[in-house]
Design a protein around this motif. Sequence first.
Motif, short mmCIF file in Angstrom:
data_model
loop_
_atom_site.label_atom_id
_atom_site.label_comp_id
_atom_site.label_asym_id
_atom_site.label_seq_id
_atom_site.Cartn_x
_atom_site.Cartn_y
_atom_site.Cartn_z
N ASN A 101 -16.61 -1.97 0.15
CA ASN A 101 -17.40 -3.22 0.23
C ASN A 101 -16.91 -4.30 -0.72
N TYR A 102 -15.87 -3.99 -1.48
CA TYR A 102 -15.36 -4.96 -2.45
C TYR A 102 -13.87 -5.08 -2.17
N ASN A 113 -10.34 -7.55 -1.17
CA ASN A 113 -9.60 -8.79 -0.95
C ASN A 113 -8.77 -8.60 0.30
N TYR A 171 -7.91 -11.47 2.90
CA TYR A 171 -8.20 -12.86 3.26
C TYR A 171 -8.18 -13.10 4.77
N LEU A 208 -12.84 -14.96 2.36
CA LEU A 208 -12.47 -15.01 0.95
C LEU A 208 -13.41 -14.23 0.05
N LYS A 259 -15.55 -11.12 -1.39
CA LYS A 259 -15.23 -9.71 -1.50
C LYS A 259 -15.97 -8.89 -0.45
N GLU A 313 -6.59 -9.89 -10.21
CA GLU A 313 -7.78 -10.56 -10.73
C GLU A 313 -8.43 -9.80 -11.89
N VAL A 354 -5.54 -21.15 4.92
CA VAL A 354 -5.76 -20.67 3.56
C VAL A 354 -4.46 -20.12 2.98
N LEU A 355 -3.73 -19.35 3.79
CA LEU A 355 -2.42 -18.83 3.40
C LEU A 355 -1.49 -19.03 4.59
N TRP A 357 1.89 -14.60 -1.59
CA TRP A 357 1.28 -15.21 -2.77
C TRP A 357 2.30 -15.94 -3.62
#
Lengths: 220, 319
Positions: free
Chosen positions: B76-77, B79, B81, B85, B87, B138, B189-190, B257
């Motif tokens: 549930n957490y 990244n 994308y 965005l 989590k 992060e 976004v990317l 990235w």
Amino acid sequence: MVLPGTNIDLFGEIRIRTIKSLLFVLLCLPAAWMLFELLAGRLVEPVEELTHGSGEWALRILLATLAITPLRKLTGWHKLIRLRRMLGLFAFAYMVMHFSVYLVLDQYFYWPEIVADLTERTYIIAGFTCLVLCLPLAATSTDGMMRRLGGRNWKRLHRLVYPAAIAAVLHFIWLVKADLVEPAIYGAILVLLLGWRVRESGQRRTHKPKTRSTPIMGQG
Amino acid sequence: MLIRTKPDLTENDVTPPALYRQRRRFIQSGFALAAGALVPGLDAAAATLEVKKFVGLGTSRYSTDEEMTDIEAITNYNNFYEFGLDKDSPAKLAQEMKTRPWQIVVDGECTKPMTLDIEDVLADFAMEERIYRLRCVEAWSMVVPWVGFPLSALLKKVEPTMNAKYVEFHTLHDPDQMPGQRRGLFGYVLDWPYTEGLRIDEAMNPLTILSTGLYGEVLPNQNGAPIRLVVPWKYGFKSIKSIVTIKLVEKQPVNTWQQQAPNEYGFYANVNPQVDHPRWSQARERRIGEMLRRDTLPFNGYAEQVASLYNGMDPKQLY
Ligand code: HEM
């Protein structure tokens, strides 16, 4: 309805007081909700969620504070001014919550990193600037302080809210990784609110000499 | 001696709590499914929701014995994308992603390029459990019991040529299924598809795996189903999800990235507590489920296995 023998607008009075009470409850809800989720163990990463929640609410309420004067002028309902202090103080309270989460839960008073953050990282510097600029505003928010400072000085001091709001939006813009949409929305709202003021003061300045000079000339 | 039974996918007979919940959710939508019985095609969709569990998994000497992160947090957490965005949005938005049929094209500088079906991958490679630390750029971390097999096993099959100096990976590009890939207010976004790369010796390192599951079960969609990379000594963004192409190349790929913010993210992205991200410190991390931060280890604690890959290189170049 104006009460006989006074100039008290009864319905207006009831309306603004009701709105103010409701708003008070409403502004407590985000904090209450975050606390509930925290205690219920529903936050996977409590530190991040509390940081984001408190930060976003601080910014939203700060912008709402700045919206009062334009709203007042546009609607002509001057009683709205009575919501402004409460909004400002709520914005400040969420900022304090936000900073406390950072200081206690995130860094746990780990000074080397906090100092590095406050000196090297632009987005933290911006956030901190906002908080510091808001400190004297919160401290001088009482009627007593307002009287002691005098209306003009008080007003001048409280113009610090503009750079504070700009710093808060910069803080948000500089911290996002990829998607600027959210901070850009807040930025656009701030530009609108500040733009309105610039236009107002411009108009006031160009109108003033005329309105003032006419009677003087008439008397002369 | 290490006995490796050939792993097999079977229907799960004992339902662990997490799956129980998943099933319950499944049953809650039973109304829609009952209606679906009248509509051909919907049963097939229902079939892909079937719970699958790996049996006879091998263990690995590379596994850590640290406490594993709660499966609720791992699922549930995220990244990811391609699914938003926040989590928690992959867990919500990735459920509809179709992971069957699924093909992985392996080509480029190799003598035997091939297109693999995910079912064949699951049948042909010996799956083992690898309990790894995962360190996100992060500054948070988890301990994840992956199921997978060494990437080297797959690469050997296609016989890389002498020109194969790097390996490039792509995630599925399908904006219909992946809402995060759609055009937003400010464009994309990317720059999709999500691209990652490894140097060939990094790719061949025994720590580098392709993962098809976690906690003994098939990989949940939000974790990069049906197949993803796991490179435990690098920041999490290197471990690309939902892979459709693996290409052997001569030139160093530009990973997503790095392209997005070259001053913040590099090609190597080795976990290094001494090289800060421009906007935050990498010296410490928060293990999900714990309140206070802990020190981050060089190469995320895998220095013994991988530090030698970078002999003679400036660690500052390895962010
Ligand atoms: C010393 C003061 C401050 C510090 C140390 C601080 C720190 C932080 C940190 C660490 C984050 C999270 C960054 C991330 O997730 O990468 C954040 C986010 C944020 N902060 Fe602050 N902050 C400060 C002041 C403020 C103030 C005064 C405001 C608003 C009035 C504010 C509004 C926000 C907002 C809107 C976010 C983003 C939330 C989101 O991403 O959803 N911050 N801040």
